[in-house]
Scaffold this active site. Structure first.
Site, PDB file in Angstrom:
ATOM      1  N   CYS A  30       5.333  -6.808   7.601  1.00  0.00           N
ATOM      2  CA  CYS A  30       6.321  -6.366   8.591  1.00  0.00           C
ATOM      3  C   CYS A  30       6.521  -7.485   9.611  1.00  0.00           C
ATOM      4  O   CYS A  30       5.571  -8.156   9.999  1.00  0.00           O
ATOM      5  CB  CYS A  30       5.826  -5.106   9.297  1.00  0.00           C
ATOM      6  SG  CYS A  30       7.018  -4.405  10.460  1.00  0.00           S
ATOM      7  N   CYS A  84       3.203   8.593   1.380  1.00  0.00           N
ATOM      8  CA  CYS A  84       3.611   7.622   2.395  1.00  0.00           C
ATOM      9  C   CYS A  84       3.942   6.316   1.672  1.00  0.00           C
ATOM     10  O   CYS A  84       3.062   5.718   1.038  1.00  0.00           O
ATOM     11  CB  CYS A  84       2.485   7.434   3.399  1.00  0.00           C
ATOM     12  SG  CYS A  84       2.927   6.361   4.786  1.00  0.00           S
ATOM     13  N   HIS A 115       5.464   5.475  21.354  1.00  0.00           N
ATOM     14  CA  HIS A 115       4.206   4.940  21.877  1.00  0.00           C
ATOM     15  C   HIS A 115       4.194   4.582  23.364  1.00  0.00           C
ATOM     16  O   HIS A 115       3.137   4.264  23.906  1.00  0.00           O
ATOM     17  CB  HIS A 115       3.738   3.734  21.055  1.00  0.00           C
ATOM     18  CG  HIS A 115       3.755   3.985  19.577  1.00  0.00           C
ATOM     19  ND1 HIS A 115       3.245   5.137  19.017  1.00  0.00           N
ATOM     20  CD2 HIS A 115       4.237   3.242  18.551  1.00  0.00           C
ATOM     21  CE1 HIS A 115       3.398   5.084  17.696  1.00  0.00           C
ATOM     22  NE2 HIS A 115       3.997   3.962  17.398  1.00  0.00           N
ATOM     23  N   CYS A 170       4.030  -5.233  15.992  1.00  0.00           N
ATOM     24  CA  CYS A 170       3.472  -4.258  16.938  1.00  0.00           C
ATOM     25  C   CYS A 170       1.998  -4.578  17.191  1.00  0.00           C
ATOM     26  O   CYS A 170       1.246  -4.882  16.262  1.00  0.00           O
ATOM     27  CB  CYS A 170       3.628  -2.842  16.404  1.00  0.00           C
ATOM     28  SG  CYS A 170       5.357  -2.329  16.247  1.00  0.00           S
ATOM     29  N   CYS A 217      -1.835   2.001   7.276  1.00  0.00           N
ATOM     30  CA  CYS A 217      -1.202   1.023   6.403  1.00  0.00           C
ATOM     31  C   CYS A 217      -1.478  -0.400   6.875  1.00  0.00           C
ATOM     32  O   CYS A 217      -1.427  -0.700   8.051  1.00  0.00           O
ATOM     33  CB  CYS A 217       0.302   1.283   6.326  1.00  0.00           C
ATOM     34  SG  CYS A 217       0.686   2.506   5.095  1.00  0.00           S
ATOM     35  N   GLU A 270       0.833  -1.206   0.000  1.00  0.00           N
ATOM     36  CA  GLU A 270       0.000   0.000   0.000  1.00  0.00           C
ATOM     37  C   GLU A 270       0.864   1.251   0.000  1.00  0.00           C
ATOM     38  O   GLU A 270       1.964   1.259   0.546  1.00  0.00           O
ATOM     39  CB  GLU A 270      -0.904   0.012   1.238  1.00  0.00           C
ATOM     40  CG  GLU A 270      -1.861  -1.164   1.291  1.00  0.00           C
ATOM     41  CD  GLU A 270      -2.525  -1.300   2.649  1.00  0.00           C
ATOM     42  OE1 GLU A 270      -2.642  -0.276   3.362  1.00  0.00           O
ATOM     43  OE2 GLU A 270      -2.908  -2.425   3.006  1.00  0.00           O
ATOM     44  N   GLY A 273       6.111  -1.941   6.672  1.00  0.00           N
ATOM     45  CA  GLY A 273       7.475  -2.405   6.886  1.00  0.00           C
ATOM     46  C   GLY A 273       8.329  -1.462   7.723  1.00  0.00           C
ATOM     47  O   GLY A 273       7.969  -0.323   7.987  1.00  0.00           O
ATOM     48  N   ASN A 306      -5.953   4.211  15.415  1.00  0.00           N
ATOM     49  CA  ASN A 306      -6.884   3.840  14.358  1.00  0.00           C
ATOM     50  C   ASN A 306      -7.673   2.605  14.786  1.00  0.00           C
ATOM     51  O   ASN A 306      -7.140   1.738  15.493  1.00  0.00           O
ATOM     52  CB  ASN A 306      -6.134   3.538  13.055  1.00  0.00           C
ATOM     53  CG  ASN A 306      -5.994   4.771  12.182  1.00  0.00           C
ATOM     54  OD1 ASN A 306      -6.979   5.387  11.778  1.00  0.00           O
ATOM     55  ND2 ASN A 306      -4.762   5.129  11.888  1.00  0.00           N
ATOM     56  N   CYS A 332      -0.867  -2.692  15.110  1.00  0.00           N
ATOM     57  CA  CYS A 332      -0.607  -2.377  13.699  1.00  0.00           C
ATOM     58  C   CYS A 332      -1.233  -3.395  12.754  1.00  0.00           C
ATOM     59  O   CYS A 332      -1.017  -4.605  12.891  1.00  0.00           O
ATOM     60  CB  CYS A 332       0.897  -2.321  13.468  1.00  0.00           C
ATOM     61  SG  CYS A 332       1.356  -1.971  11.761  1.00  0.00           S
TER      62      CYS A 332
END
Length: 343
Positions: free
Chosen positions: A110, A103, A214, A114, A330, A90, A157, A288, A117
């Site tokens: 990845c 972006c 974070h 996380c 993403c 993406e 990634g 998100n 994510c």
């Protein structure tokens, strides 16, 4: 066959001469690709028909097909690309009042895992090649018929786990013979790979750095970001201080706000203490809606966190959300596509 988007201008010029063609042909080809956004040798009409056939037999453009394109109410656009091996990546176009940011992804998936994510939830497949990184920029410019102003390697990634193609793609896009994008218009976003941060510092390139933080303590950050178990906050910040000493650049920190996890006044105080002594800016991002167990804090709580940081002398701001209505985080489109293919 050589992927032409993986070659710098100087490399293409050498290859062209070794193939027996005049060196100025490299200028013509670079102009077609990076100025006119033409990705078919047959359309390069100031080359002879024989040269076009000759080049087509020796150089290839990456296999990219646009699987989907979504546009949000605020102008944000998200592209899902299908690659030669049926994998998906993406890229996102983010429109601001006076500039456009792309972006860009550096990996298919990845491996960092996380907890919040969408990219990591679908697993890691492979690194992207230099030409696949460059292609995202050029193909999106062609699709939207506009020039990008800033590029952030903040897509799918971890950029520093694919550092050679990452730096090569920046070199190519920065080249004055090609895309000629100023070096300060690139930002690398990392989850915290100390060796990559030091490599960037030692490169003496004025590339900006953004760090996904974070959490301000090892226990909490390791829970959210398993990479912290390998590279602790102390090791990360030793590399960040090295980077800032070498470059003088301010460091941006990305801090996702998660309700009852990292959004308390105590968390704000710990974060301010951690950042003391660094030139920094904190992007506060309400999470998100990707992982069901994590929730956004109420707006007033997020605002209070921002105000507390500013009161403690840390420059911070709640990010203006873009693209929420098209799942612009993403990994979300890729996950949906992969789930659809399994039905």
């Amino acid at each position: 066959m050589t992927e032409i988007l993986s070659l710098s201008y100087e490399e293409l010029k050498r290859e062209i001469q070794e193939l027996g063609l005049e060196r100025f042909r490299a200028d013509q080809i670079f102009d077609w690709i990076y100025k006119k956004r033409v990705f078919d040798f047959e359309a390069m009409t100031n080359l002879s028909k024989g040269n076009r056939v000759f080049l087509k037999e020796r150089f290839a453009f990456p296999v990219f097909s646009m699987k989907s394109r979504q546009k949000a109410k605020d102008g944000t656009e998200k592209f899902l690309w299908k690659l030669y091996d049926n994998e998906y990546i993406e890229s996102v176009v983010i429109r601001h009042s006076e500039h456009i940011t792309f972006c860009i992804s550096t990996q298919v998936g990845c491996q960092l895992g996380c907890a919040f994510c969408a990219t990591g939830l679908s697993g890691f497949k492979r690194n992207l090649s230099t030409s696949e990184i460059v292609a995202q920029v050029l193909y999106m410019e062609k699709e939207i018929n506009e020039d990008v102003d800033n590029i952030v390697f903040m897509g799918m990634g971890e950029p520093f786990m694919n550092s050679k193609p990452l730096f090569k793609s920046i070199e190519i896009l920065h080249d004055e013979k090609g895309r000629n994008l100023g070096i300060r218009h690139f930002t690398i976003s990392t989850a915290g790979i100390p060796n990559g941060i030091k490599e960037l510092a030692d490169s003496r390139l004025a590339i900006k750095l953004s760090v996904s933080l974070h959490a301000a303590d090892n226990e909490k950050r390791s829970r959210l970001m398993p990479i912290n178990r390998r590279f602790s906050i102390e090791e990360l910040f030793e590399a960040l201080r090295y980077y800032q000493k070498k470059t003088g650049n301010r460091i941006t920190f990305e801090y996702i706000l998660i309700e009852d996890i990292n959004d308390s006044f105590k968390d704000a105080k710990n974060l301010a203490r951690l950042l003391r002594g660094l030139k920094s800016f904190v992007n506060l991002i309400p999470i998100n809606p990707v992982v069901p167990q994590f929730h956004r804090p109420p707006v007033d709580r997020s605002k209070a966190f921002e105000e507390e940081l500013n009161k403690l002398g840390i420059e911070a701001a709640l990010r203006v959300e873009k693209g929420t209505d098209i799942d612009a985080a993403c990994g979300q489109l890729r996950r949906r596509e992969l789930r659809g293919n399994k039905r």
